[in-house]
Design a protein around this motif. Structure first.
Motif, PDB file in Angstrom:
ATOM      1  N   ILE A  26      -5.580   5.085   0.749  1.00  0.00           N
ATOM      2  CA  ILE A  26      -4.493   5.963   0.329  1.00  0.00           C
ATOM      3  C   ILE A  26      -5.074   7.071  -0.541  1.00  0.00           C
ATOM      4  N   GLY A  27      -4.348   8.162  -0.654  1.00  0.00           N
ATOM      5  CA  GLY A  27      -4.825   9.253  -1.488  1.00  0.00           C
ATOM      6  C   GLY A  27      -3.678  10.130  -1.934  1.00  0.00           C
ATOM      7  N   LYS A  28      -3.952  10.940  -2.942  1.00  0.00           N
ATOM      8  CA  LYS A  28      -2.986  11.941  -3.386  1.00  0.00           C
ATOM      9  C   LYS A  28      -3.743  13.214  -3.704  1.00  0.00           C
ATOM     10  N   GLY A  29      -3.062  14.331  -3.489  1.00  0.00           N
ATOM     11  CA  GLY A  29      -3.669  15.615  -3.788  1.00  0.00           C
ATOM     12  C   GLY A  29      -3.020  16.693  -2.942  1.00  0.00           C
ATOM     13  N   ALA A  30      -2.698  17.808  -3.573  1.00  0.00           N
ATOM     14  CA  ALA A  30      -2.125  18.935  -2.849  1.00  0.00           C
ATOM     15  C   ALA A  30      -2.549  20.256  -3.476  1.00  0.00           C
ATOM     16  N   GLY A  31      -2.881  20.235  -4.761  1.00  0.00           N
ATOM     17  CA  GLY A  31      -3.373  21.415  -5.452  1.00  0.00           C
ATOM     18  C   GLY A  31      -4.472  21.018  -6.414  1.00  0.00           C
ATOM     19  N   MET A  32      -5.124  22.010  -7.032  1.00  0.00           N
ATOM     20  CA  MET A  32      -6.307  21.779  -7.848  1.00  0.00           C
ATOM     21  C   MET A  32      -7.316  20.966  -7.027  1.00  0.00           C
ATOM     22  N   THR A  89      -5.366  18.260  -8.180  1.00  0.00           N
ATOM     23  CA  THR A  89      -5.948  16.979  -8.748  1.00  0.00           C
ATOM     24  C   THR A  89      -5.888  15.974  -7.597  1.00  0.00           C
ATOM     25  N   MET A  90      -7.268  15.228  -7.118  1.00  0.00           N
ATOM     26  CA  MET A  90      -7.180  14.253  -6.035  1.00  0.00           C
ATOM     27  C   MET A  90      -7.601  12.876  -6.511  1.00  0.00           C
ATOM     28  N   LEU A  91      -6.964  11.884  -5.927  1.00  0.00           N
ATOM     29  CA  LEU A  91      -7.375  10.495  -6.096  1.00  0.00           C
ATOM     30  C   LEU A  91      -7.364   9.843  -4.722  1.00  0.00           C
ATOM     31  N   ALA A  92      -8.280   8.916  -4.489  1.00  0.00           N
ATOM     32  CA  ALA A  92      -8.303   8.172  -3.227  1.00  0.00           C
ATOM     33  C   ALA A  92      -8.804   6.760  -3.494  1.00  0.00           C
ATOM     34  N   PHE A  93      -8.179   5.808  -2.815  1.00  0.00           N
ATOM     35  CA  PHE A  93      -8.529   4.401  -2.978  1.00  0.00           C
ATOM     36  C   PHE A  93      -8.601   3.752  -1.596  1.00  0.00           C
ATOM     37  N   PRO A 117       3.506  10.746   0.958  1.00  0.00           N
ATOM     38  CA  PRO A 117       2.372   9.860   0.708  1.00  0.00           C
ATOM     39  C   PRO A 117       1.325   9.988   1.808  1.00  0.00           C
ATOM     40  N   LYS A 118       0.097   9.694   1.471  1.00  0.00           N
ATOM     41  CA  LYS A 118      -1.018   9.853   2.406  1.00  0.00           C
ATOM     42  C   LYS A 118      -1.762   8.526   2.530  1.00  0.00           C
ATOM     43  N   GLY A 119      -1.995   8.109   3.775  1.00  0.00           N
ATOM     44  CA  GLY A 119      -2.699   6.853   3.972  1.00  0.00           C
ATOM     45  C   GLY A 119      -3.056   6.632   5.429  1.00  0.00           C
ATOM     46  N   LEU A 120      -3.987   5.729   5.657  1.00  0.00           N
ATOM     47  CA  LEU A 120      -4.402   5.387   7.019  1.00  0.00           C
ATOM     48  C   LEU A 120      -5.026   4.004   7.009  1.00  0.00           C
ATOM     49  N   SER A 121      -4.768   3.239   8.066  1.00  0.00           N
ATOM     50  CA  SER A 121      -5.396   1.935   8.271  1.00  0.00           C
ATOM     51  C   SER A 121      -6.152   1.925   9.587  1.00  0.00           C
ATOM     52  N   ARG A 122      -7.269   1.256   9.587  1.00  0.00           N
ATOM     53  CA  ARG A 122      -8.071   1.076  10.796  1.00  0.00           C
ATOM     54  C   ARG A 122      -8.582  -0.365  10.835  1.00  0.00           C
ATOM     55  N   THR A 123      -8.813  -0.867  12.048  1.00  0.00           N
ATOM     56  CA  THR A 123      -9.434  -2.177  12.198  1.00  0.00           C
ATOM     57  C   THR A 123     -10.748  -2.016  12.944  1.00  0.00           C
ATOM     58  N   TRP A 151       0.814  -1.211   0.000  1.00  0.00           N
ATOM     59  CA  TRP A 151       0.000   0.000   0.000  1.00  0.00           C
ATOM     60  C   TRP A 151       0.853   1.269   0.000  1.00  0.00           C
ATOM     61  N   LEU A 152       1.899   1.289   0.819  1.00  0.00           N
ATOM     62  CA  LEU A 152       2.708   2.500   0.924  1.00  0.00           C
ATOM     63  C   LEU A 152       3.470   2.799  -0.368  1.00  0.00           C
ATOM     64  N   PRO A 153       4.103   1.806  -1.022  1.00  0.00           N
ATOM     65  CA  PRO A 153       4.731   2.093  -2.311  1.00  0.00           C
ATOM     66  C   PRO A 153       3.744   2.616  -3.357  1.00  0.00           C
ATOM     67  N   VAL A 154       2.520   2.118  -3.327  1.00  0.00           N
ATOM     68  CA  VAL A 154       1.517   2.605  -4.276  1.00  0.00           C
ATOM     69  C   VAL A 154       1.140   4.046  -3.944  1.00  0.00           C
ATOM     70  N   ALA A 155       1.006   4.358  -2.651  1.00  0.00           N
ATOM     71  CA  ALA A 155       0.706   5.735  -2.251  1.00  0.00           C
ATOM     72  C   ALA A 155       1.794   6.685  -2.735  1.00  0.00           C
ATOM     73  N   GLN A 156       3.035   6.225  -2.757  1.00  0.00           N
ATOM     74  CA  GLN A 156       4.140   7.052  -3.248  1.00  0.00           C
ATOM     75  C   GLN A 156       4.098   7.188  -4.765  1.00  0.00           C
ATOM     76  N   ALA A 157       3.709   6.135  -5.444  1.00  0.00           N
ATOM     77  CA  ALA A 157       3.726   6.137  -6.908  1.00  0.00           C
ATOM     78  C   ALA A 157       2.689   7.068  -7.513  1.00  0.00           C
ATOM     79  N   ILE A 158       1.585   7.317  -6.809  1.00  0.00           N
ATOM     80  CA  ILE A 158       0.516   8.135  -7.385  1.00  0.00           C
ATOM     81  C   ILE A 158       0.674   9.616  -7.060  1.00  0.00           C
ATOM     82  N   MET A 159       1.750  10.002  -6.368  1.00  0.00           N
ATOM     83  CA  MET A 159       1.965  11.397  -5.992  1.00  0.00           C
ATOM     84  C   MET A 159       2.333  12.247  -7.202  1.00  0.00           C
ATOM     85  N   THR A 160       1.951  13.531  -7.162  1.00  0.00           N
ATOM     86  CA  THR A 160       2.439  14.510  -8.143  1.00  0.00           C
ATOM     87  C   THR A 160       3.137  15.627  -7.379  1.00  0.00           C
TER      88      THR A 160
END
Length: 409
Positions: A183-189, A196-200, A163-169, A149-158
């Motif tokens: 996980i998500g990405k977004g900082a502008g727009m 531009t934001m994406l979240a999964f 990287p942005k992410g959180l886990s809960r049980t 999950w964390l490598p993917v959060a890094q890969a989708i950054m612009t």
């Protein structure tokens, strides 16, 4: 990626695996060298999935194709995400590139092409190098791992700084424990309207399809629709939710449904607030709280007008309690019959305005001190109803201009 520091935010140390989800991040060379820029998320057969997509009329090719695939089957076996190129404003050739990418994933995973949901983020108006994407997909499929999950959060950054992410049980009524990771990405727009934001987000709880769709809608309304950085809605905004669990399904309205719903909302709110805290050049995380409106929509309208004002946001950057700018924003928000003599204003606990007039207890130095903190609240009471709303936003400074002036260089 920008050389900046997020406000009160750090990179997650680890994100928990979700049964039924495998992920991979690889270098495809889409725009940058020596960084991962292509992510593949595989969902187990039978997973229930839902997606919310941008309302921007100039929706990117992957958004249009994702809508088509979702409408055709309603099923998702894979999410494919690239950074560095939005594949927006690219005409029919952009759709062809997105289709080719989905076909390559389908071949690698042994599923139908319309079970692949594509997502892109990055520069608008440049052709997506589909040959680079398709060439990298075999490597991505070979590296699929539930703990990526964390490598993917890094890969989708612009322009994100981290990287942005959180886990809960959660523990449900049968004593079973389930995981939720997002996980998500977004900082502008960034602004609501599928800010531009994406979240999964994914969970191994056995939520029904109807439950997944309703939870996603409610989670977005309580999170991504409550943020703004600069008032711009992207051509590529998307948020997807999947439930991979098997066994007796959790239906809408049950106690277990509410437990899962609340935890997923918590994850989405964390991701949404993380985007604001990582706003391009942001130095302040600001909560705009509007109270006593006639409706939630009315309260949000006022909060958004304040949060979008460049004059207000630049004053925040300077820690300048120029409350006249806030008052002007409230006054032009378009509320019919708004009475100035019923409006109150606070900066944190510092009373600024009472009944539309300067508060006798107002001390400007204390208000400025509050605004020098990395997080503070601007509270506005309208005195015309019982509805409230909260919007999370940030200040606007020199760095925002630099980052966006240099975005394509």
């Amino acid at each position: 990626m920008a050389d900046q520091m997020a406000v009160g935010l750090s990179s997650p140390e680890r994100l928990a695996p979700v049964k039924g989800v495998r992920l991979a991040a690889v270098e495809a060379g889409i725009r940058y060298r020596d960084r991962t820029d292509l992510a593949l998320i595989e969902l187990a057969p039978g997973a229930r999935a839902a997606v919310a997509l941008t309302n921007n009329v100039f929706a990117a090719a992957p958004v249009r194709l994702c809508r088509e695939h979702r409408g055709r089957t309603g099923r998702a076996r894979a999410w494919l995400i690239n950074s560095g190129n939005a594949n927006a404003g690219t005409g029919e050739s952009g759709v062809v590139a997105a289709r080719a990418s989905c076909a390559a994933v389908a071949q690698a995973l042994g599923c139908a092409a319309d079970e692949v949901w594509p997502f892109s983020t990055g520069v608008i108006g440049e052709a997506l190098p589909a040959e680079r994407v398709t060439a990298a997909i075999p490597a991505a499929s070979a590296r699929l791992d539930e703990d990526a999950w964390l490598p993917v959060a890094q890969a989708i950054m612009t322009t994100d700084s981290l990287p942005k992410g959180l886990s809960r049980t959660v523990t449900l009524s049968n004593g079973e424990r389930y995981t939720i990771t997002g996980i998500g990405k977004g900082a502008g727009m960034i602004r609501p309207d599928m800010a531009t934001m994406l979240a999964f987000v994914a969970t191994d709880a056995p939520l029904s399809q109807a439950a997944v769709e309703q939870i996603l809608s409610r989670a977005i309304d309580a999170s991504f629709h409550c943020i703004t950085v600069d008032g711009d809605t992207s051509t590529n905004d998307a948020c997807a939710l999947a439930a991979t669990g098997t066994g007796p399904v959790i239906e809408i309205g049950t106690p277990d449904y509410r437990i899962c719903r609340d935890a997923i909302i918590e994850v989405c709110q964390h991701l949404a607030q993380s985007m604001v805290r990582d706003g391009e050049g942001a130095s302040k995380f600001v909560t705009v709280q509007v109270e006593n409106a006639r409706s939630v929509d009315e309260a949000r309208k006022v909060a958004m007008t304040v949060a979008h004002s460049p004059l207000v946001k630049t004053a925040w950057f300077a820690s300048d309690p120029n409350w006249g700018r806030v008052l002007a924003a409230v006054g032009r928000s378009g509320l019919e019959g708004l009475r100035i003599d019923q409006v109150d204003l606070w900066i944190d606990d510092q009373s600024v305005l009472q009944g539309g007039e300067p508060s006798p207890n107002y001390v400007e130095s204390l208000a400025s001190e509050a605004m020098r903190r990395e997080a503070f609240t601007v509270r506005i009471r309208l005195g015309r109803g019982a509805a409230d709303a909260v919007i999370w936003t940030c200040d606007l400074g020199h760095e925002y201009v630099r980052i966006n002036a240099e975005y394509r260089s």
